[in-house]
Write a protein that holds these residues in place. Structure first.
Motif, PDB file in Angstrom:
ATOM      1  N   THR A  88      17.893 -10.356  -5.838  1.00  0.00           N
ATOM      2  CA  THR A  88      17.720  -9.258  -4.895  1.00  0.00           C
ATOM      3  C   THR A  88      18.038  -7.940  -5.590  1.00  0.00           C
ATOM      4  O   THR A  88      19.172  -7.709  -5.977  1.00  0.00           O
ATOM      5  CB  THR A  88      18.667  -9.435  -3.688  1.00  0.00           C
ATOM      6  OG1 THR A  88      18.492 -10.774  -3.221  1.00  0.00           O
ATOM      7  CG2 THR A  88      18.327  -8.451  -2.597  1.00  0.00           C
ATOM      8  N   PRO A  89      17.045  -7.107  -5.758  1.00  0.00           N
ATOM      9  CA  PRO A  89      17.302  -5.841  -6.426  1.00  0.00           C
ATOM     10  C   PRO A  89      17.752  -4.762  -5.445  1.00  0.00           C
ATOM     11  O   PRO A  89      17.547  -4.895  -4.234  1.00  0.00           O
ATOM     12  CB  PRO A  89      15.923  -5.473  -6.979  1.00  0.00           C
ATOM     13  CG  PRO A  89      14.962  -6.046  -5.992  1.00  0.00           C
ATOM     14  CD  PRO A  89      15.619  -7.241  -5.382  1.00  0.00           C
ATOM     15  N   LYS A  90      18.361  -3.723  -5.982  1.00  0.00           N
ATOM     16  CA  LYS A  90      18.561  -2.526  -5.177  1.00  0.00           C
ATOM     17  C   LYS A  90      17.242  -1.760  -5.273  1.00  0.00           C
ATOM     18  O   LYS A  90      16.638  -1.703  -6.352  1.00  0.00           O
ATOM     19  CB  LYS A  90      19.696  -1.720  -5.808  1.00  0.00           C
ATOM     20  CG  LYS A  90      20.384  -0.790  -4.878  1.00  0.00           C
ATOM     21  CD  LYS A  90      21.646  -0.238  -5.547  1.00  0.00           C
ATOM     22  CE  LYS A  90      21.596   1.261  -5.405  1.00  0.00           C
ATOM     23  NZ  LYS A  90      22.450   1.970  -6.326  1.00  0.00           N
ATOM     24  N   VAL A  91      16.780  -1.213  -4.169  1.00  0.00           N
ATOM     25  CA  VAL A  91      15.514  -0.469  -4.205  1.00  0.00           C
ATOM     26  C   VAL A  91      15.785   0.990  -3.871  1.00  0.00           C
ATOM     27  O   VAL A  91      16.438   1.290  -2.870  1.00  0.00           O
ATOM     28  CB  VAL A  91      14.493  -1.064  -3.207  1.00  0.00           C
ATOM     29  CG1 VAL A  91      13.258  -0.181  -3.099  1.00  0.00           C
ATOM     30  CG2 VAL A  91      14.108  -2.472  -3.633  1.00  0.00           C
ATOM     31  N   GLU A  92      15.341   1.887  -4.729  1.00  0.00           N
ATOM     32  CA  GLU A  92      15.448   3.327  -4.441  1.00  0.00           C
ATOM     33  C   GLU A  92      14.058   3.891  -4.262  1.00  0.00           C
ATOM     34  O   GLU A  92      13.206   3.727  -5.125  1.00  0.00           O
ATOM     35  CB  GLU A  92      16.108   4.060  -5.627  1.00  0.00           C
ATOM     36  CG  GLU A  92      17.609   4.036  -5.591  1.00  0.00           C
ATOM     37  CD  GLU A  92      18.207   4.741  -6.818  1.00  0.00           C
ATOM     38  OE1 GLU A  92      17.567   5.700  -7.331  1.00  0.00           O
ATOM     39  OE2 GLU A  92      19.282   4.325  -7.239  1.00  0.00           O
TER      40      GLU A  92
ATOM     41  N   GLN B  34      11.739   0.297   2.498  1.00  0.00           N
ATOM     42  CA  GLN B  34      12.692  -0.123   1.464  1.00  0.00           C
ATOM     43  C   GLN B  34      13.041  -1.602   1.630  1.00  0.00           C
ATOM     44  O   GLN B  34      13.060  -2.364   0.665  1.00  0.00           O
ATOM     45  CB  GLN B  34      13.957   0.734   1.634  1.00  0.00           C
ATOM     46  CG  GLN B  34      14.911   0.682   0.501  1.00  0.00           C
ATOM     47  CD  GLN B  34      16.038   1.676   0.750  1.00  0.00           C
ATOM     48  OE1 GLN B  34      16.338   2.026   1.895  1.00  0.00           O
ATOM     49  NE2 GLN B  34      16.662   2.133  -0.313  1.00  0.00           N
ATOM     50  N   GLU B  35      13.245  -1.999   2.854  1.00  0.00           N
ATOM     51  CA  GLU B  35      13.577  -3.404   3.124  1.00  0.00           C
ATOM     52  C   GLU B  35      12.395  -4.326   2.786  1.00  0.00           C
ATOM     53  O   GLU B  35      12.568  -5.398   2.213  1.00  0.00           O
ATOM     54  CB  GLU B  35      14.009  -3.547   4.593  1.00  0.00           C
ATOM     55  CG  GLU B  35      14.511  -4.927   4.968  1.00  0.00           C
ATOM     56  CD  GLU B  35      15.435  -5.558   3.901  1.00  0.00           C
ATOM     57  OE1 GLU B  35      15.174  -6.721   3.535  1.00  0.00           O
ATOM     58  OE2 GLU B  35      16.378  -4.886   3.414  1.00  0.00           O
TER      59      GLU B  35
ATOM     60  N   PRO C 117       0.801  -1.238   0.000  1.00  0.00           N
ATOM     61  CA  PRO C 117       0.000   0.000   0.000  1.00  0.00           C
ATOM     62  C   PRO C 117       0.832   1.285   0.000  1.00  0.00           C
ATOM     63  O   PRO C 117       0.402   2.289  -0.540  1.00  0.00           O
ATOM     64  CB  PRO C 117      -0.818  -0.101   1.290  1.00  0.00           C
ATOM     65  CG  PRO C 117      -0.663  -1.485   1.791  1.00  0.00           C
ATOM     66  CD  PRO C 117       0.505  -2.114   1.127  1.00  0.00           C
ATOM     67  N   GLU C 118       2.030   1.245   0.595  1.00  0.00           N
ATOM     68  CA  GLU C 118       2.835   2.474   0.666  1.00  0.00           C
ATOM     69  C   GLU C 118       3.448   2.854  -0.673  1.00  0.00           C
ATOM     70  O   GLU C 118       3.978   3.949  -0.839  1.00  0.00           O
ATOM     71  CB  GLU C 118       3.976   2.312   1.695  1.00  0.00           C
ATOM     72  CG  GLU C 118       3.504   2.251   3.144  1.00  0.00           C
ATOM     73  CD  GLU C 118       3.175   0.820   3.574  1.00  0.00           C
ATOM     74  OE1 GLU C 118       3.062  -0.080   2.704  1.00  0.00           O
ATOM     75  OE2 GLU C 118       3.013   0.597   4.783  1.00  0.00           O
ATOM     76  N   VAL C 119       3.412   1.910  -1.625  1.00  0.00           N
ATOM     77  CA  VAL C 119       3.998   2.206  -2.940  1.00  0.00           C
ATOM     78  C   VAL C 119       3.070   3.171  -3.680  1.00  0.00           C
ATOM     79  O   VAL C 119       1.848   3.048  -3.630  1.00  0.00           O
ATOM     80  CB  VAL C 119       4.211   0.889  -3.729  1.00  0.00           C
ATOM     81  CG1 VAL C 119       4.463   1.176  -5.202  1.00  0.00           C
ATOM     82  CG2 VAL C 119       5.387   0.122  -3.136  1.00  0.00           C
ATOM     83  N   GLY C 120       3.691   4.135  -4.376  1.00  0.00           N
ATOM     84  CA  GLY C 120       2.920   5.155  -5.095  1.00  0.00           C
ATOM     85  C   GLY C 120       2.503   4.683  -6.474  1.00  0.00           C
ATOM     86  O   GLY C 120       2.261   3.495  -6.696  1.00  0.00           O
TER      87      GLY C 120
END
Ligand code: AMP
Ligand code: ZN
Length: 432
Positions: free
Chosen positions: A405-409, A391-392, A350-353
């Motif tokens: 495992t991706p890097k997440v920004e 982020q985690e 839900p926190e994803v835009g």
């Protein structure tokens, strides 16, 4: 409930008999086109030897490459004086491909769209805002004519100009929209900016989401944010455009209109058919096209067939959501990934835009994948610990979905460029 009850609910035997009759006619027509005349003779195929639907498999596949090489006229089987319109694929790579339509082709296609929209519950009293690009792309004019024939009031607002879209929705009582799913999400930012609540201040009740892969989670997000019911709409310009497969009111897979198309599902590597329920590449044969019928056209789109009958009473088989095109898949650290998997994982949080992009890079440690994610305005607080935690969570959710495992920004809301057409989800910088 039905636009054309007899055809939509025809017993399978009748439907298959109709398919065979139409296939005979189509193959005979196609043999008048330079391309198929040559193809048939190379393959030793004689149109009059076609006895059953299974015999279709004796005809070689037609590919995008064939269409390119036949540009512009080699697939045409009528005189140009009989053609009234040309459409083209929205593809951004490779040479353009075009499809010529006769008036009969346009009429048949229009009926398929009226039928599709009617099946979702759209009626003459609806106000339909078509937020798709008008022009060579088929999503504009295709739906436009279908909605007019259904008898709705059509607002051809076309793509883009978000503030004006909202103005029309609000002041003209729009009840049904046709919109690209990624644009439906980014339009929410404009709603917020305008201080208009998409649930309370507009009267939307139905959305047709199509033209690009999207997950069930995205459908839900659109439905909840706008307070409407969203239906999946699939098509490709080579098979006219939208109206190839469409969800009915049950929202449980898309009915392929089998009076107009023969569907096969094949293993993209071997070309052999795959059993119902198994994922494969969709292959279509036109059954009602006069100007430029295509036989066994390889769509590159991956999906599976739901063999069980639909409770709605329609007998035309259903397909799953489209996972993506064979060519959308990218390989990272040896693992095959579809952008849709990333989309699905993100939209469940839900926190994803409303927007994201996948960036692929290569450095001395090998291939790297970074997922840049806009955060929902309500969750974008100055709380660094909360953001690090988010982020985690995103990273671990993505890891379990795509197995790398991706890097997440995390990005501020609205920091990625919004698209009005099909979203480009992957930036592959590895070749540069
Ligand atoms: P075009 O030829 O420009 O009309 O684009 C057609 C392509 O868009 C299809 O082959 C699919 O790859 C994609 N597409 C269209 N509708 C959908 C949908 N509902 N879900 C997933 N992909 C879609
Ligand atoms: Zn149904």
């Amino acid at each position: 409930m039905y636009w054309q009850k007899d055809i939509e609910t025809a017993p399978r035997e009748d439907l298959e008999r109709l398919q065979l009759e139409r296939l005979w006619h189509t193959v005979a027509m196609a043999s008048g086109a330079d391309f198929y005349r040559q193809r048939f003779s190379e393959a030793g195929f004689q149109p009059q030897s076609l006895r059953s639907l299974d015999d279709l498999r004796r005809i070689p596949f037609t590919t995008k490459e064939d269409l390119r090489s036949g540009f512009p006229y080699r697939f045409l089987c009528v005189g140009l004086e009989q053609c009234v319109r040309l459409h083209s694929s929205s593809g951004t790579t490779g040479r353009i491909t075009v499809i010529f339509h006769t008036q009969g082709d346009i009429d048949n296609w229009t009926e398929l769209l009226s039928r599709s929209m009617y099946a979702t519950g759209m009626r003459t009293s609806d106000v339909f805002q078509n937020m798709m690009s008008y022009g060579l792309f088929t999503g504009g004019l295709g739906f436009h004519y279908g909605a007019e024939r259904l008898g709705a009031l059509v607002l051809p607002t076309a793509a883009g100009n978000s503030k004006r879209q909202i103005f029309f929705m609000k002041n003209l009582g729009t009840t049904v929209i046709h919109i690209i799913p990624s644009y439906a999400l980014s339009l929410l930012n404009t709603f917020a900016g305008e201080g208009v609540d998409p649930k309370e201040d507009v009267a939307l009740r139905i959305a047709f989401l199509g033209a690009e892969p999207h997950s069930e989670a995205t459908r839900r997000k659109v439905e909840e944010a706008y307070g409407l019911e969203a239906f999946n709409s699939y098509g490709l310009s080579e098979m006219n455009g939208p109206g190839v497969a469409f969800e009915c009111a049950r929202k449980a897979g898309m009915h392929v209109w089998e009076d107009a198309y023969i569907l096969e599902v094949i293993d993209p590597a071997t070309g052999e058919p795959v059993p119902d329920g198994e994922e494969g590449e969709l292959v279509f044969t036109n059954l009602t096209r006069e100007g430029m019928p295509l036989l066994r056209y390889r769509s590159r789109d991956l999906a599976s067939v739901y063999p069980e009958p639909c409770p709605c009473g329609r007998t035309h088989r259903r397909i799953s959501r489209i996972k993506g095109r064979v060519d959308d898949m990218f390989i990272i650290k040896g693992v095959n990934v579809f952008p849709m998997q990333v989309e699905k994982a993100l939209m469940e949080i839900p926190e994803v835009g409303n927007n994201f992009v996948i960036v692929l890079e290569r450095n001395d440690r090998g291939d790297q994948i970074t997922v840049k994610v806009e955060v929902n305005p309500a969750s974008f607080t100055g709380d660094v610990r909360a953001l690090t935690h988010l982020q985690e969570r995103i990273r671990s959710r993505l890891r379990s979905e795509i197995l790398v495992t991706p890097k997440v920004e995390l990005l501020e809301p609205q920091s990625l460029p919004a698209t009005e057409g099909k979203a480009v989800r992957v930036r592959d910088n590895r070749e540069l």
